[in-house]
Each structure stands twice: as C-alpha cells, then as structure tokens.
Design an enzyme around this catalytic site. Structure first.
Site, mmCIF file in Angstrom:
data_model
loop_
_atom_site.group_PDB
_atom_site.id
_atom_site.type_symbol
_atom_site.label_atom_id
_atom_site.label_comp_id
_atom_site.label_asym_id
_atom_site.label_seq_id
_atom_site.Cartn_x
_atom_site.Cartn_y
_atom_site.Cartn_z
ATOM 1 N N SER A 123 33.634 29.086 47.475
ATOM 2 C CA SER A 123 32.958 29.964 48.425
ATOM 3 C C SER A 123 33.076 31.438 48.030
ATOM 4 C CB SER A 123 33.522 29.739 49.830
ATOM 5 O OG SER A 123 34.927 29.902 49.841
ATOM 6 N N ASP A 179 36.413 34.122 39.010
ATOM 7 C CA ASP A 179 36.563 32.895 39.795
ATOM 8 C C ASP A 179 37.613 33.093 40.881
ATOM 9 O OD1 ASP A 179 36.189 30.304 40.633
ATOM 10 O OD2 ASP A 179 37.048 29.354 38.851
ATOM 11 N N GLY A 228 41.263 24.332 41.695
ATOM 12 C CA GLY A 228 40.744 22.966 41.690
ATOM 13 C C GLY A 228 40.458 22.411 43.067
ATOM 14 N N ASP A 256 43.105 28.906 44.695
ATOM 15 C CA ASP A 256 43.691 28.336 45.910
ATOM 16 C C ASP A 256 45.045 28.971 46.209
ATOM 17 O OD1 ASP A 256 41.589 26.370 46.471
ATOM 18 O OD2 ASP A 256 42.181 25.592 44.516
ATOM 19 N N GLU A 276 36.687 25.012 34.750
ATOM 20 C CA GLU A 276 37.212 26.366 34.989
ATOM 21 C C GLU A 276 38.219 26.729 33.904
ATOM 22 O OE1 GLU A 276 38.634 25.803 38.968
ATOM 23 O OE2 GLU A 276 36.692 26.241 39.862
HETATM 24 C C1 5RP Z 1 37.290 25.328 42.652
HETATM 25 C C2 5RP Z 1 38.343 26.370 42.699
HETATM 26 C C3 5RP Z 1 38.131 27.511 43.631
HETATM 27 O O1 5RP Z 1 38.211 28.696 42.921
HETATM 28 C C4 5RP Z 1 39.191 27.476 44.708
HETATM 29 O O2 5RP Z 1 39.186 26.203 45.324
HETATM 30 C C5 5RP Z 1 38.976 28.569 45.743
HETATM 31 O O3 5RP Z 1 37.845 28.279 46.489
HETATM 32 P P1 5RP Z 1 37.341 29.235 47.663
HETATM 33 O O4 5RP Z 1 36.863 30.492 47.016
HETATM 34 O O5 5RP Z 1 36.228 28.434 48.304
HETATM 35 O O6 5RP Z 1 38.478 29.466 48.611
HETATM 36 O O7 5RP Z 1 39.339 26.336 42.031
HETATM 37 O O8 5RP Z 1 37.670 24.246 41.851
#
Ligand code: 5RP
Length: 226
Positions: free
Chosen positions: A34, A85, A99, A88, A107
């Site tokens: 997101s 990117d 992930g 989490d 990634e």
């Molecule tokens: C996807 C990821 C995302 O960068 C991670 O999950 C963060 O997501 P968000 O920006 O929706 O909080 O690693 O595989």
C-alpha cells in the site's frame, strides 16, 4: 494523521528524493504494497522524467502500466538507479522484515541489483528488534512441510499462508516467534540454507540504504548505522 495519511506523506517525500536521483535514462525499481502504491500514483505525475520501471510484483507492474509507465523485465535493465519499497518492520540498522504482500523474493532480487535501496514506511513499522511481525518465507510447494519442520527446530512457529500463491508459483510460511538472537544476517543465511526455501523476508544481508519514516512530527530520515 492516520496511517493512510502517513503512508501518503512518506511516499510524497520519496518522490521528491527520487526526482533528485533520476534522469531521462534512469530505470526505477518499484516495490509492492500500500505504501508503494501511493508512491506509484505520485511518481506517475513525473513519468516523463525517467525511462522505465522494474516492478517487484505483477500487481505493481499492472498499476504502473495503468499510469502509462513503461515496465521492463529486470533482465533487460542494465542498472537500476534506485529501488523504493515499503517494509513490515525496520530497525535502527535498517534491517527489515518484508513479504507481508508475498513479494519478498522479487523484492530481494531487485534490491540486489539496485544502486540504492530506499525504504518508505510509517512509524508503526519502526522497532528496536525485528521479529514481532511473522517472518514470511517463500517455499517450493513440495518442500513446505519439510521447511516448516526445520523452522520449528530454529525456534519458530510457521503458519502456512493458505490460498496465497506467489508470482513465482510458490507458497508462503509466516513464521511467528522467530527473534534473531545476535546477528540477523546469520539467521537470514541459515533459513536460506534450508532445502526448499526460495528466500526469507529478513533484509539484513543487504539492508536499506536509507529509510524515510513518516511520524506525527514529520518525515524522519534514517541512514544505516553499525
Ligand atoms: C510486500 C512488502 C511490503 O513492502 C510490506 O508488506 C509493507 O506493505 P505496506 O506498505 O502495505 O504496509 O514487503 O511483500
């Protein structure tokens, strides 16, 4: 600001940073999730300022193409100027858990190629120690149970993320209660040595170079410290 507003704010800061790094020949690596989606939508306003994008997932590739941005295969990209990117979890060494969106393998591959890895996150992702967020591990489907047993030996509690197939045709185990004791890089490498593991969501062997963190006080810029 609520969490969505924080994600939007950090994406906007990352776009400003990206504009200082790119030129018309640049290929930009773009992540998944997101926060990355906010970044894609804002970067689209400047799509004439770079050549093309490489995406870490089919979902991000579709979103980029929807904005009229050229998406190329990584194998066709001689160089990636920077990769942006989300995460989490992020610690002060800028080691990450990634992930949550099941895109960790692509990634990690794009970060391996990129000249610079820029992480963007809201303050809820900032931790002193990694491991509260369950560690995603991408596995070859026939090896799932074997890998799960090996992860239990390492002290983890793996849960199969049922009904999720990665863009690579694999499955995900989310490993609870796996806290790196000592070096995160050692644990990252050890998990990757389990036969059947494609990769795991620790980004410690190659952490982020810079983290833009959206807080209620504004955007805080973190650089990796030893
Ligand atoms: C996807 C990821 C995302 O960068 C991670 O999950 C963060 O997501 P968000 O920006 O929706 O909080 O690693 O595989």
């Amino acid at each position: 600001m609520d969490q969505e507003q924080l994600k939007h704010a950090v994406a906007a800061a990352a776009v400003e940073y990206t504009l200082t790094k790119i030129d018309s020949d640049s290929i930009v690596g773009i992540g998944t999730g997101s926060t990355a989606n906010f970044f894609i939508d804002l970067l689209a306003e400047h799509k004439e300022k770079f050549q093309a994008a490489v995406a870490s997932s089919e979902a991000s590739a579709d979103r980029l193409r929807g904005h009229g941005i050229d998406v190329i295969e990584l194998n066709s990209a001689p160089e990636i100027t920077l990769y942006i990117d989300g995460a989490d979890e992020a610690n002060p060494r800028l080691e990450l858990i990634k992930g949550g969106g099941a895109a960790l393998t692509r990634e990690k591959i794009v970060t391996a190629v990129a000249d610079e890895f820029v992480c963007i996150a809201d303050e809820s992702k900032w931790v002193d120690y990694l491991g509260t967020f369950p560690l995603p591990v991408e596995v070859i489907p026939m090896a799932r149970s074997h890998v799960a047993r090996e992860l239990v030996k390492l002290g983890g509690d793996p849960v199969w993320r049922e009904n999720v197939i990665t863009d690579n045709g694999n499955q995900i185990l989310d490993v609870h209660h796996l806290y790196p004791v000592g070096s995160t890089t050692d644990l990252e490498e050890k998990i990757n040595q389990i036969t059947g593991v494609v990769t795991n969501g620790f980004f410690a062997c190659k952490p982020a170079d810079i983290l833009f963190l959206a807080t209620q006080q504004g955007i805080v810029t973190h650089h990796a410290v030893d």
